[in-house]
Design a protein around this motif. Structure first.
Motif, PDB file in Angstrom:
ATOM      1  N   GLU A   1      46.459  40.814  45.041  1.00 53.69           N
ATOM      2  CA  GLU A   1      46.577  42.611  43.940  1.00 53.69           C
ATOM      3  C   GLU A   1      47.024  43.976  45.055  1.00 53.69           C
ATOM      4  OE1 GLU A   1      46.107  42.513  40.858  1.00 53.69           O
ATOM      5  OE2 GLU A   1      45.240  44.249  40.205  1.00 53.69           O
TER       6      GLU A   1
ATOM      7  N   THR B   1      50.694  33.481  44.936  1.00 57.28           N
ATOM      8  CA  THR B   1      49.528  34.562  44.278  1.00 57.28           C
ATOM      9  C   THR B   1      48.399  34.475  45.284  1.00 57.28           C
ATOM     10  OG1 THR B   1      49.000  32.180  43.339  1.00 57.28           O
ATOM     11  CG2 THR B   1      49.798  34.082  42.252  1.00 57.28           C
ATOM     12  N   GLY B   2      48.697  33.795  46.645  1.00 57.43           N
ATOM     13  CA  GLY B   2      47.170  33.834  47.263  1.00 57.43           C
ATOM     14  C   GLY B   2      47.762  34.390  49.119  1.00 57.43           C
TER      15      GLY B   2
ATOM     16  N   THR C   1      50.755  42.418  36.498  1.00 53.31           N
ATOM     17  CA  THR C   1      50.117  41.049  36.053  1.00 53.31           C
ATOM     18  C   THR C   1      51.159  39.792  35.229  1.00 53.31           C
ATOM     19  OG1 THR C   1      48.320  42.471  35.679  1.00 53.31           O
ATOM     20  CG2 THR C   1      48.226  40.701  34.055  1.00 53.31           C
TER      21      THR C   1
ATOM     22  N   ARG D   1      39.062  37.690  53.847  1.00 55.18           N
ATOM     23  CA  ARG D   1      40.808  37.349  52.983  1.00 55.18           C
ATOM     24  C   ARG D   1      42.141  36.640  54.060  1.00 55.18           C
ATOM     25  NH1 ARG D   1      44.302  42.140  50.508  1.00 55.18           N
ATOM     26  NH2 ARG D   1      44.690  42.731  53.302  1.00 55.18           N
TER      27      ARG D   1
ATOM     28  N   LEU E   1      41.401  32.900  53.812  1.00 57.25           N
ATOM     29  CA  LEU E   1      41.961  31.994  52.934  1.00 57.25           C
ATOM     30  C   LEU E   1      43.151  32.517  52.012  1.00 57.25           C
ATOM     31  CD1 LEU E   1      38.741  32.579  50.944  1.00 57.25           C
ATOM     32  CD2 LEU E   1      39.393  30.865  51.700  1.00 57.25           C
ATOM     33  N   ASP E   2      43.895  33.268  53.662  1.00 56.42           N
ATOM     34  CA  ASP E   2      45.712  33.631  52.670  1.00 56.42           C
ATOM     35  C   ASP E   2      46.111  32.307  52.098  1.00 56.42           C
ATOM     36  OD1 ASP E   2      47.358  36.328  52.761  1.00 56.42           O
ATOM     37  OD2 ASP E   2      47.971  34.805  53.453  1.00 56.42           O
ATOM     38  N   SER E   3      46.716  31.944  51.642  1.00 58.80           N
ATOM     39  CA  SER E   3      48.078  31.107  51.421  1.00 58.80           C
ATOM     40  C   SER E   3      48.271  30.519  52.296  1.00 58.80           C
ATOM     41  CB  SER E   3      49.309  31.662  50.913  1.00 58.80           C
ATOM     42  OG  SER E   3      48.656  31.821  49.195  1.00 58.80           O
TER      43      SER E   3
ATOM     44  N   PRO F   1      46.631  28.504  47.619  1.00 57.92           N
ATOM     45  CA  PRO F   1      46.445  29.974  47.673  1.00 57.92           C
ATOM     46  C   PRO F   1      44.989  29.747  47.129  1.00 57.92           C
ATOM     47  CG  PRO F   1      47.754  29.134  45.908  1.00 57.92           C
ATOM     48  CD  PRO F   1      47.787  28.110  46.138  1.00 57.92           C
TER      49      PRO F   1
ATOM     50  N   LEU G   1      43.053  32.678  47.250  1.00 60.03           N
ATOM     51  CA  LEU G   1      42.516  33.332  46.804  1.00 60.03           C
ATOM     52  C   LEU G   1      43.050  34.684  44.975  1.00 60.03           C
ATOM     53  CD1 LEU G   1      41.325  35.487  49.886  1.00 60.03           C
ATOM     54  CD2 LEU G   1      39.541  35.009  47.478  1.00 60.03           C
ATOM     55  N   GLY G   2      44.392  33.325  45.684  1.00 59.59           N
ATOM     56  CA  GLY G   2      45.732  33.529  43.753  1.00 59.59           C
ATOM     57  C   GLY G   2      45.694  32.763  43.307  1.00 59.59           C
TER      58      GLY G   2
ATOM     59  N   SER H   1      43.528  31.580  39.728  1.00 58.69           N
ATOM     60  CA  SER H   1      42.767  31.697  38.902  1.00 58.69           C
ATOM     61  C   SER H   1      41.357  30.197  38.650  1.00 58.69           C
ATOM     62  CB  SER H   1      42.727  31.894  38.027  1.00 58.69           C
ATOM     63  OG  SER H   1      43.933  30.566  37.016  1.00 58.69           O
TER      64      SER H   1
ATOM     65  N   LEU I   1      38.887  41.159  48.682  1.00 54.93           N
ATOM     66  CA  LEU I   1      40.015  40.278  48.904  1.00 54.93           C
ATOM     67  C   LEU I   1      40.407  39.545  47.992  1.00 54.93           C
ATOM     68  CD1 LEU I   1      35.885  37.197  48.833  1.00 54.93           C
ATOM     69  CD2 LEU I   1      37.991  37.636  50.380  1.00 54.93           C
ATOM     70  N   THR I   2      40.126  40.062  46.809  1.00 52.39           N
ATOM     71  CA  THR I   2      41.740  40.047  45.115  1.00 52.39           C
ATOM     72  C   THR I   2      41.255  41.335  44.783  1.00 52.39           C
ATOM     73  OG1 THR I   2      39.694  39.201  43.917  1.00 52.39           O
ATOM     74  CG2 THR I   2      40.269  37.587  45.081  1.00 52.39           C
TER      75      THR I   2
ATOM     76  N   GLY J   1      42.540  40.469  41.391  1.00 55.82           N
ATOM     77  CA  GLY J   1      43.381  39.081  41.045  1.00 55.82           C
ATOM     78  C   GLY J   1      42.661  38.112  41.061  1.00 55.82           C
ATOM     79  N   PRO J   2      43.672  37.285  40.839  1.00 58.29           N
ATOM     80  CA  PRO J   2      45.572  37.088  39.845  1.00 58.29           C
ATOM     81  C   PRO J   2      45.211  37.192  39.204  1.00 58.29           C
ATOM     82  CG  PRO J   2      44.853  34.634  40.570  1.00 58.29           C
ATOM     83  CD  PRO J   2      44.139  35.879  41.104  1.00 58.29           C
ATOM     84  N   ALA J   3      45.770  38.391  38.127  1.00 58.68           N
ATOM     85  CA  ALA J   3      45.998  38.752  37.052  1.00 58.68           C
ATOM     86  C   ALA J   3      45.129  38.875  36.266  1.00 58.68           C
ATOM     87  CB  ALA J   3      46.946  37.464  36.336  1.00 58.68           C
TER      88      ALA J   3
END
Lengths: 420, 309
Positions: A190, A252-253, A394, B142, B145-147, B166, B168-169, B171, B253-254, B257-259
């Motif tokens: 984000e 996404t991460g 998004t 963060r 836990l990053d990719s 990922p 945190l990426g 869902s 952290l996020t 997200g994601p989305a």
């Protein structure tokens, strides 16, 4: 958090320091205190220099520059301009896209018209919308363009050439994988920005190549995102690149900093971003000499367009009780804009001559396209609510997570568009 | 000399008229209120007043600039019609966090209660994350836990690259990662609450139960847990409140997200107000959040106190 910033403002916070004004004691326009409020860029900025020069040229005027962090400035400005304690000059993002962007403030009657300013007539026609359309509410400070960063030395070493068509792009993605690298640095956490920078680079050609007036027509309610096929094409091409492995795993991460480091270290070959993002990459690899090329979104080279526009500007609040001095300062800045743009290595928002390059030297390959008028407005600056950009992001993140691009996904942009 | 028991005579002994007595009572009754007045005024001006104004804005479409227009219950209908995912995510996070942090906190408290010599040092170590800013903790996690971060690097290095993701990426993991980070940070804090509760239980009760043949589990269930009720109440109320208004950890952290998969009430109402300029809508969500927290906290206290009785 950021809450969310516009595409360019997010990058601009890294490098630009633009001042804005705070309250001032008017003195029949002849003196007093001129307060300028801006966001904190962490270093001395062009506005600091302009404020110092202006104060020196006008010894009877005390110039105060007030800086606050980006989020605080953009959130506070909107409220502040609605009170009686307003700055005399304020820096903000041009167009829409942020809660305190210039057009949103102008629509609410919070900004003074600067129609009579000596520079108002010099604003290029393509940028008139961003400064207010029929009227002029802002002095554009810097001009930015979205393109593809790359390291020419790395490309030469690996015997690669910058792609000029979308097929070249997809081929490069395959080649990068064989080399054990990623073609595009991508961060979809984000607020990271990389997703919509690429989305905008695609839309510049796929949407605005077909319909150069899309933004104006969308604002007028004459068209919707769903009715312009270029937006679905944009999502489809983004998905095609994702499926072709252009972005690598775990995007996404991945944070913006992490993606920038990967690009700067040569682990990713290309990063699509605005010109003002260069310092982010240079911070990770000061020895590299990055350059930019126009991102090709289709196989038709003639259709290629670049999103390019002024990003930030100076405005004079309607409630400033020191408007005459404030206008003088804005005019003073405009007159010396070439000098001030050198301070932060930016490009003036209004060119000083028709021959002026509209981009910094490292992005000179974008200049012929921009000068030929094959530009598109930076999309979110024409979207009246920040929610539309959030929705666009998004949609792109959903595609990265496996969702198929569809008309329904495009329709979410229309749903996020504020109703009258 | 007047006898203590002598009937009173004269003016002093005249019955006090009822009206005067009432006036005196009324005057003495005013005194406590006068003492309270400054504090009450402050609370009204700083807490209740703005809260009431905010509640009023929740019934408008105020954008922070223009004159607000009355929209009635529209903001609440919009929330329950379009944005219930935020509510579900917040509740899921709250359940995982409340259960997790209290269970882990209790286990730490029990484990470090008596036997270990290093228990004081270990308690301090477990408590340490709680005194660090949640933002700092969240930014560190963060990074981890990053990719492309250390966790995935370690997994790959030990041959578990198929486990890397990922965090945190995705869902399916992002919300649980936030809960895990929160539990990691605040388990030590809850450990202290439970340690205080455990230390107040008299040792003789355990000795008597042991003489009666009660095993460890029986002693825990029939002695420890009932007598820990006050500590459990505090732990549950504090953790529930924190989980429902969580903001720092999610933002850092996020960012939701994601989305939007980790958007919670705190981040959602912040974005609605300060990013989207929907102050009226944000006020409605804030009002719902405050009401929900009050209701849940009261419910928890009621249930636990009833069980305690």
């Amino acid at each position: 958090m950021k809450l969310r910033t516009t595409a360019l403002a997010a990058a601009a916070t890294l490098v630009l320091g633009v001042a804005s004004a705070c309250s001032g004691d008017a003195d029949d326009g002849g003196g007093g205190v001129l307060t300028i409020s801006t966001w904190d860029a962490g270093t001395e900025t062009a506005i600091d220099a302009a404020a110092a020069d202006f104060g020196e040229a006008n010894p009877d005027i005390e110039v105060e520059v007030e800086r606050t962090p980006w989020d605080q400035h953009m959130q506070g400005l909107r409220r502040q301009l609605n009170t009686n304690d307003v700055p005399d000059v304020a820096a903000t993002v041009l167009g829409y896209g942020e809660a305190a962007s210039s057009l949103g403030l102008a629509d609410s009657g919070l900004l003074a018209e600067l129609d009579d300013a000596p520079w108002a007539g010099q604003v290029p026609e393509a940028d008139r919308f961003l400064v207010g359309g029929e009227h002029t509410y802002a002095l554009p400070l810097d001009f930015v363009a979205i393109g593809a960063f790359y390291d020419p030395a790395l490309f030469a070493q690996e015997n690669l050439t910058p792609p000029s068509t979308i097929d070249d792009v997809l081929a490069l993605c395959q080649q990068a994988q064989r080399m054990g690298k990623t073609a595009f640095a991508m961060a979809a956490q984000e607020g990271a920005g990389f997703t919509h920078f690429l989305g905008f680079a695609l839309a510049a050609t796929l949407v605005y190549g077909e319909d150069p007036q899309f933004s104006e027509r969308r604002l007028a309610g004459d068209v919707t995102f769903a009715e312009q096929p270029g937006w679905e094409e944009t999502l489809a091409r983004f998905a095609e690149m994702s499926d072709a492995g252009c972005f690598g795993e775990g995007t996404t991460g991945t944070s913006r900093e992490s993606a920038a480091q990967a690009f700067a270290a040569g682990e990713a070959l290309i990063a699509v971003a605005p010109t003002v993002t260069l310092p982010l990459f240079q911070a990770s690899n000061p020895d590299a000499s990055f350059e930019m090329f126009p991102f090709p979104a289709s196989d038709d080279a003639d259709q290629l367009r670049v999103m390019a526009a002024p990003a930030t500007g100076l405005v004079v609040p309607e409630r400033s009780d020191n408007q005459d001095v404030a206008r003088e300062f804005v005019d003073f800045y405009a007159e010396n804009r070439a000098e001030y743009s050198e301070i932060d290595n930016s490009v003036p928002g209004i060119p000083t001559s028709p021959d002026d390059s509209r981009v910094p030297e490292f992005a000179e390959s974008l200049d012929p396209i921009i000068k030929a008028g094959r530009t598109a407005p930076v999309a979110d600056a024409t979207w009246p609510s920040p929610e539309v950009l959030t929705t666009f992001n998004t949609a792109l993140v959903n595609i990265l997570m496996g969702e198929e691009p569809s008309a329904e996904l495009v329709a979410t942009l229309d749903a996020a568009w504020p109703s009258e | 000399m007047t006898s203590r028991h002598a009937p009173l005579t004269g003016a002093d002994s005249a019955p006090v008229p009822r009206r005067n007595s009432r006036r005196r009572r009324s005057r003495t009754g005013q005194v406590p209120w006068l003492f309270v007045l400054p504090a009450l005024t402050l609370i009204l001006a700083i807490v209740l007043g703005p809260a009431l104004v905010g509640a009023g804005y929740s019934l408008t479409d105020w954008d922070g600039l223009s004159t607000p227009s009355w929209v009635g219950m529209e903001n609440f209908q919009t929330f329950f019609g379009e944005d219930t995912a935020v509510l579900k995510q917040t509740l899921l996070l709250a359940v995982v966090y409340v259960v997790g942090v209290n269970v882990v906190g209790l286990m730490l408290a029990l484990g470090l209660l008596r036997t270990l010599r290093t228990r004081h040092l270990l308690r301090a170590l477990f408590f340490l994350p709680a005194v660090v800013s949640p933002l700092v903790v969240a930014y560190i996690w963060r990074y981890i836990l990053d990719s492309r971060g250390p966790l995935n690097e370690v997994l790959t290095a030990v041959g578990l690259s198929s486990w890397s993701k990922p965090w945190l990426g995705d869902s399916s993991t992002a919300l649980m990662c936030i809960a895990a980070v929160m539990i990691w940070q605040f388990a030590g804090y809850h450990m202290l609450i439970y340690t205080a509760g455990l230390q107040s239980i008299q040792e003789e009760l355990y000795d008597a139960a042991a003489l009666d043949g009660a095993g460890a589990w029986r002693r825990f269930w029939d002695i420890t847990l009932p007598l820990l009720t006050p500590a459990v109440t505090v732990g549950l109320v504090l953790s529930t409140t924190l989980a429902l208004i969580v903001f720092d950890q999610v933002m850092a952290l996020t960012g939701g997200g994601p989305a939007g998969a980790t958007e919670t009430l705190g981040t959602f109402l912040y974005k609605q107000a300060f990013a989207n300029g929907k102050y009226g809508y944000s006020a409605a969500v804030a009002l719902l959040t405050a009401a929900g927290i009050c209701a849940l906290a009261l419910l928890q206290i009621r249930i636990i106190q009833r069980r305690h009785r």
